[in-house]
Design an enzyme around this catalytic site. Structure first.
Site, PDB file in Angstrom:
ATOM      1  N   LYS B  92     103.749  22.594  -5.974  1.00 17.98           N
ATOM      2  CA  LYS B  92     104.533  23.795  -6.310  1.00 17.98           C
ATOM      3  C   LYS B  92     103.660  25.037  -6.135  1.00 17.98           C
ATOM      4  O   LYS B  92     104.119  26.061  -5.660  1.00 17.98           O
ATOM      5  CB  LYS B  92     105.053  23.722  -7.741  1.00 17.98           C
ATOM      6  CG  LYS B  92     106.358  22.961  -7.840  1.00 17.98           C
ATOM      7  CD  LYS B  92     107.136  23.317  -9.082  1.00 17.98           C
ATOM      8  CE  LYS B  92     106.518  22.806 -10.326  1.00 17.98           C
ATOM      9  NZ  LYS B  92     106.853  21.433 -10.685  1.00 17.98           N
ATOM     10  N   CYS B 181     112.525  27.227 -24.710  1.00 17.18           N
ATOM     11  CA  CYS B 181     111.467  26.243 -24.436  1.00 17.18           C
ATOM     12  C   CYS B 181     110.264  26.329 -25.371  1.00 17.18           C
ATOM     13  O   CYS B 181     109.621  25.322 -25.616  1.00 17.18           O
ATOM     14  CB  CYS B 181     111.034  26.300 -22.978  1.00 17.18           C
ATOM     15  SG  CYS B 181     110.319  27.843 -22.441  1.00 17.18           S
ATOM     16  N   MET B 182     109.914  27.508 -25.872  1.00 20.48           N
ATOM     17  CA  MET B 182     108.680  27.608 -26.646  1.00 20.48           C
ATOM     18  C   MET B 182     108.848  28.102 -28.078  1.00 20.48           C
ATOM     19  O   MET B 182     107.880  28.156 -28.832  1.00 20.48           O
ATOM     20  CB  MET B 182     107.695  28.557 -25.941  1.00 20.48           C
ATOM     21  CG  MET B 182     107.183  28.059 -24.620  1.00 20.48           C
ATOM     22  SD  MET B 182     106.674  26.325 -24.639  1.00 20.48           S
ATOM     23  CE  MET B 182     105.395  26.347 -25.862  1.00 20.48           C
ATOM     24  N   MET B 365     108.303  20.086 -23.787  1.00 20.89           N
ATOM     25  CA  MET B 365     109.710  20.198 -24.173  1.00 20.89           C
ATOM     26  C   MET B 365     110.214  19.060 -25.049  1.00 20.89           C
ATOM     27  O   MET B 365     111.158  19.232 -25.811  1.00 20.89           O
ATOM     28  CB  MET B 365     110.591  20.313 -22.930  1.00 20.89           C
ATOM     29  CG  MET B 365     110.400  21.592 -22.160  1.00 20.89           C
ATOM     30  SD  MET B 365     110.581  23.050 -23.191  1.00 20.89           S
ATOM     31  CE  MET B 365     108.888  23.509 -23.415  1.00 20.89           C
ATOM     32  N   GLY B 402     105.775  25.804 -20.255  1.00 18.11           N
ATOM     33  CA  GLY B 402     106.362  25.522 -18.951  1.00 18.11           C
ATOM     34  C   GLY B 402     106.277  26.687 -17.988  1.00 18.11           C
ATOM     35  O   GLY B 402     106.177  26.499 -16.780  1.00 18.11           O
ATOM     36  N   GLN B 403     106.315  27.897 -18.496  1.00 14.29           N
ATOM     37  CA  GLN B 403     106.395  29.064 -17.619  1.00 14.29           C
ATOM     38  C   GLN B 403     105.054  29.810 -17.564  1.00 14.29           C
ATOM     39  O   GLN B 403     104.264  29.741 -18.495  1.00 14.29           O
ATOM     40  CB  GLN B 403     107.479  30.011 -18.124  1.00 14.29           C
ATOM     41  CG  GLN B 403     108.858  29.364 -18.198  1.00 14.29           C
ATOM     42  CD  GLN B 403     109.926  30.352 -18.580  1.00 14.29           C
ATOM     43  OE1 GLN B 403     110.416  31.084 -17.741  1.00 14.29           O
ATOM     44  NE2 GLN B 403     110.287  30.387 -19.847  1.00 14.29           N
TER      45      GLN B 403
END
Ligand code: SF4
Lengths: 78, 776
Positions: B92, B181-182, B365, B402-403
């Site tokens: 990625k 998500c967080m 997650m 995740g980000q």
């Protein structure tokens, strides 16, 4: 189309199998480390289809535990 | 001639690729040797212009070097100088440059007129956005306008959004997708330690003997970090234990894979504590000096109804009370509920209990998107606190993101309804402090939070919110129980602005679409999972009229009359904004590194004090903010002590029954970044994973005569969807469970998921609802 390099980690004791499996693929060049269970893999493809096919072939190699990518070069022919 | 040039160039580039790999290998395996002939003829330089940046995609925050040629990004390699990835990079990461060049990049603003989108100039589009905001505020009040951003916002993007909405307009209607998500990680940290974000850093990986992955498919979601784990296993014999609800690539690579029934991680974590306490593995001195015991309310509900509210009421308890509570969680009592053998629970506990082992817990997650997410975060901290395995090299409970800037922007800048860059809106001193730096009257900042994400979209549906500006995120794919929120957003009298780089289901609901500059087409900063702030310069020109999200906000702020607060210069605004932002975090507990430092090296960890990153917070040896004269100081809490929480097991909001007998969980795949709006435009990734699917357990599939590729209908109380089956392919769910990736905008699994959330963090549980599975 891309040239990419990876560190390929074999499953335990499977380094030789992995070298063989990777060497048998046209688009792959391998450079095994002498003293560590890790192999440098360089791939070169010409078309999108080739790239997708290669991805599938690599994923199907049983002796390959993990491919960690290091670099990618997007090299259009022109 | 052409052919030979081409061949030379290709072979030169190949050598460059080999060199990058050798450099990375040397960084990871000092002393690694390659055959001499292989090292010969390797060039040391290329004619590309290489510049450093943090990767655009995940929260690991790898340092990459981007090679540009004639104004175009053509190559990426892992930055060998980055302590995060030591020269590695995942697929990625490499493809992030390709995501810049999709054919349908948005390059012109589009305004919806009579149902069709009409191209317009940026000036006009920004005028329209500002005038619509003014009009909405005049007609419906300031709490009728809102902004919804993202953990992919750069730090300056989030900062100006918060300053504009909270400080200038005077509404706390600021949220970001990191709520999805967080948010749970945040409330976990705050309740246990009083301060957000991990105490340790990635260097813990180099010291730990055991890695326990709690519902975390690291091999696919954090591949570079996972390869660091594997290296440690190779080098030092470290053990990897995968504790999950589904067999994944991570389980296959782990030393041990333990499956548990959804939601029962709560019970197993308590059972581990039971074993620690009853086998005498408690680090008594550490607990006595540095921990308190508390309990909170139980039976909190699941937030399924509009206007749901919950406030916990913590109550002190004694160690004896806690011990009595754990009696219900003996492994023998938990094994059946959790589907985990007594032996495996004891095996897990023994790793934590062994005083000679350093243990790292990692999660993402699986623990955060959990209707009792704050609790399970607390429980994992309990394990580390009871054994004193925390805040020291290799002993580290570590929540991954995740980000790329969920930490840097959403958590540190504080782009959530209750947050300010320093502190919370409910605290008068915090409001005064922010107002002073922002140059606004303190009365501007409302003392009450308004809507968390799910409630914000409910408010849009109800009409309490009339204007929403969405930047760098795709809620029309990611919101749970999506249909309600899509229909709500499309209602008459709503005005939606979307800033993005490609068309998505979210731009489909927009009245104005603003083309954004992506990543290295602008200057910015991200903050990763380990408190590392990283800077990137502008390396490319954005296409057409595309503009950074920061500057879009600045332009609109000026049009709303806030010239004084947004006086930044076009060329210098990122530096000015970052320097202003740093003021909010001054002091030993959160100081941010100066921009010159971030420009000169692959990031720095905050607190950055006396020219040094702080690697282990709360440990007096490493953290200059410790001031209690002891080895450890949990200074986030007034008494300097961390909290061990009594949190029980409670079931999920919706569990399988006779009508809907399966569990449905959703998640990601390695090829696609979240909703795929970028990665679906990269041919090799799209081809590798062209559409979504439903994974079934092979036993269930056989019984139902379903084979890979067959159509399967999933039905929940929210609706139906048909997907192709995947049996024994990439991931294998446990019996009576199915898994569906959420990246595919043509197969919107979120149309049928449930919008239950953790009552403390308000983060939805995407991993659990009940579903009926049939061959279609
Ligand atoms: S692991 Fe994450 S940050 Fe690192 S290269 Fe891959 S996507 Fe980028």
């Amino acid at each position: 189309m891309p040239i990419k390099s990876y560190l390929a980690h074999p499953h335990k004791g499977k380094k030789e199998y992995l070298i063989q499996a990777l060497s048998a693929i046209d688009e792959c060049e391998v450079l095994p480390a002498e003293n560590v269970e890790v192999i440098i893999l360089v791939t070169e493809t010409d078309t999108r289809q080739e790239e997708a096919d290669l991805k599938e072939k690599l994923e199907a190699i049983p002796s390959l535990k993990l491919l960690a990518m290091v670099s990618g070069f997007d090299t259009p022919k022109n | 001639m052409y052919r030979s040039l081409y061949t030379n160039r290709r072979s030169f580039i190949k050598k460059m690729a080999v060199l990058s790999a050798m450099t990375a290998a040397a960084g990871m395996f000092p002393g690694i040797v390659f055959a001499e002939e292989q090292e010969r003829g390797i060039p040391t330089d290329a004619n590309l212009d290489w510049k450093k940046a943090p990767c655009r995609f995940c929260g690991v925050g790898c340092g990459v070097l981007v090679g540009t040629e004639n104004g175009r990004a053509v190559a990426v390699k892992g930055d060998p100088k980055s302590p995060v990835n030591k020269g590695l990079c995942c697929v990625k990461g490499y493809h992030s440059i390709m995501a810049l060049y999709g054919k349908d990049r948005l390059t012109k603003p589009l305004v919806k007129k009579n149902g069709t989108y009409v191209e317009t100039s940026m000036e006009e589009a920004l005028d329209l956005v500002a005038s619509k905001m003014k009009e909405t505020i005049a007609d419906h009040g300031k709490d009728a306008v809102s902004i919804y951003g993202s953990g992919q916002w750069t730090i300056p993007d989030g900062y100006v959004a918060s300053k504009l909405f909270k400080g200038c307009i005077g509404t706390n209607n600021v949220e970001a997708n990191a709520r999805l998500c967080m948010a749970t990680a945040v409330t976990g940290f705050l309740t246990s330690f009083g301060l957000d974000e991990p105490m340790g850093c990635y260097e813990d990986i180099d010291h730990a003997n055991t890695f326990v992955l709690w519902g975390n498919n690291m091999a696919e979601m954090h591949p570079v970090l996972f390869s660091r784990l594997l290296d440690q296993r190779l080098r030092r014999g470290a053990k990897i234990i995968d504790f999950a609800t589904r067999t994944t690539r991570t389980s296959m690579a782990a030393d041990k894979s333990i499956l548990f029934n959804p939601q029962t991680d709560l019970a197993v974590a308590n059972a581990i504590c039971h074993e620690i306490v009853n086998n005498g593995w408690v680090n008594t001195e550490f607990v006595k000096e540095h921990c308190n015991f508390s309990k909170g309310l139980t039976q909190m509900g699941y937030g399924l109804e509009d206007h749901y509210k919950f406030t916990d009421k913590p109550e002190s308890i004694t160690f004896e009370d806690y011990k009595a509570f754990l009696a219900d969680y003996a492994p023998e009592k938990v094994a059946r509920l959790a589907g985990v053998s007594v032996k495996d629970i004891k095996y897990l506990a023994a790793h934590f209990g062994d005083p000679n082992k350093k243990v790292m817990s990692l999660w993402c997650m699986g623990m955060n998107q959990h209707s009792r997410g704050t609790w399970i975060n607390n429980l994992v901290y309990n394990i580390h606190l009871l054994t004193g395995k925390i805040s020291s090299p290799g002993n580290s409970p570590f929540s991954l993101t995740g980000q790329p800037s969920a930490c840097g922007t959403v958590r540190e800048v504080g782009t959530l309804t209750h947050k300010l860059p320093h502190g919370v809106v409910m605290n008068k001193e915090h409001r005064e402090f922010a107002a002073k730096i922002w140059g606004v009257p303190v009365e501007n900042i409302p003392a009450k939070p308004t809507y968390h994400t799910v409630e914000m979209f409910r408010a849009l549906d109800r009409g309490d919110i009339r204007f929403m500006w969405i930047q760098v995120t795709n809620p029309m794919v990611t919101m749970p129980k999506l249909k309600r929120y899509r229909d709500g957003a499309k209602k008459e009298g709503r005005f939606i602005v979307v800033s993005d780089i490609y068309p998505t289901p979210t731009t489909d609901i927009a009245d104005v679409i603003l083309p954004s500059a992506m990543w290295i087409e602008r200057e910015g900063l991200y903050g990763n999972s380990e408190r590392r702030t990283q800077y990137f310069e502008q390396m490319l020109e954005p296409p057409g009229e595309a503009m950074s999200d920061t500057w879009q906000l600045v332009e609109v702020a000026k049009r709303l009359g806030y010239e004084k607060q947004f006086h930044y210069g076009r060329e210098s605004h990122i530096e000015e904004i970052y320097n202003e932002y740093r003021k909010h975090h001054e002091g030993k507990k959160h100081n941010m590194a100066p921009l010159e430092v971030l420009k000169s090296q692959p990031g720095a960890l905050w607190p950055y004090v006396d020219g040094k990153s702080t690697k282990w917070r709360f440990n007096a040896k490493y953290d200059p903010a410790c001031s209690n004269g002891k080895d450890f100081h949990f200074y986030g809490k007034k008494d300097g002590k961390a909290v061990i929480w009594q949190r029980p097991y409670e079931p999920a909001a919706e569990e399988p029954d006779s009508e809907y007998p399966f569990w449905l969980g959703t998640g990601r795949v390695v090829e696609h970044w979240h909703t795929g709006s970028m990665t679906r435009r990269i041919p090799v990734l799209h081809q590798a994973m062209p559409h979504s699917y439903v994974e079934l357990n092979p036993g269930d599939a056989k019984r139902m005569q379903i084979r890979t590729g067959d159509k399967v209908r999933l039905t929940t109380r929210r609706g139906k969807i048909v997907l192709p089956a995947s049996v024994n392919e990439r991931g294998v769910p446990a019996p009576m469970q199915v898994f569906v990736p959420f990246f595919d905008e043509n197969m919107l699994i979120n149309d049928i998921t449930l919008d239950s959330f953790c009552p403390i963090s308000k983060e939805p549980d995407y991993k659990k609802c009940a579903v009926k599975v049939e061959k279609a």
